[in-house]
Design a protein around this motif. Structure first.
Motif: not given
Length: 171
Positions: A68-83
């Motif tokens: 997940t971290l690797e993909a966040v760094v490469k893509r430059g975006t992420f979503a925070v899903n508050l459960l």
């Protein structure tokens, strides 16, 4: 009178630090993104913190070396899903490392989303652009400027403390 045994100091160890932090309940989220091939990635995270209102910025701490971290760094975006408090199963699933986790619960990703949104398990989702990355020990702190907030459900949040999940109401 304070019990002297309670005040006893000890060297900070990983186990002692983990025990100390378990006494600090926090909300639970799933951080999601997609990799370079478009495959969804995600992991449970309780290390989330607001940083700034202007611009609206938050941080998440992700395990160094995680896909997940690797993909966040490469893509430059992420979503925070508050459960929400009914989403303990999703929290456990995304903490398990199960490679089929995205096949086991509903999610969607619109073209303007920063990562998959957990449509049944998140009460709110923040879509973020990476603005800073800082490695500390075995985790990496990722700062994200929030560009969109999607409120999906009106449910109390899921909490984690003392190594247990609980709803806001304590049930």
């Amino acid at each position: 009178m304070i019990d002297p045994a309670v005040q006893a100091a000890s060297e900070a160890t990983p186990d002692g630090f983990r025990t100390m932090m378990s006494g600090f309940p926090t909300g639970v989220c799933v951080v999601t993104t997609t990799d370079h091939e478009g495959a969804p990635r995600g992991m449970t995270c309780s290390s989330v913190c607001s940083v700034s209102l202007e611009p609206p910025t938050l941080l998440v701490c992700l395990r160094d070396g995680s896909p997940t971290l690797e993909a966040v760094v490469k893509r430059g975006t992420f979503a925070v899903n508050l459960l929400h408090e009914g989403a303990q199963g999703a929290a456990e699933l995304f903490a398990s490392g199960n490679p089929h986790r995205f096949r086991l619960l509903p999610w969607e990703q619109s073209p303007d989303a920063a990562g998959p949104h957990l449509v049944e398990d998140a009460h709110t989702v923040a879509d973020c652009d990476v603005v800073l990355i800082q490695k500390v020990g075995d985790h990496v702190t990722v700062f994200g400027e929030t560009r969109r907030i999607v409120r999906q459900h009106v449910h109390p949040p899921l909490l984690y403390g003392l190594r247990q999940f609980r709803g806001w109401s304590g049930t």
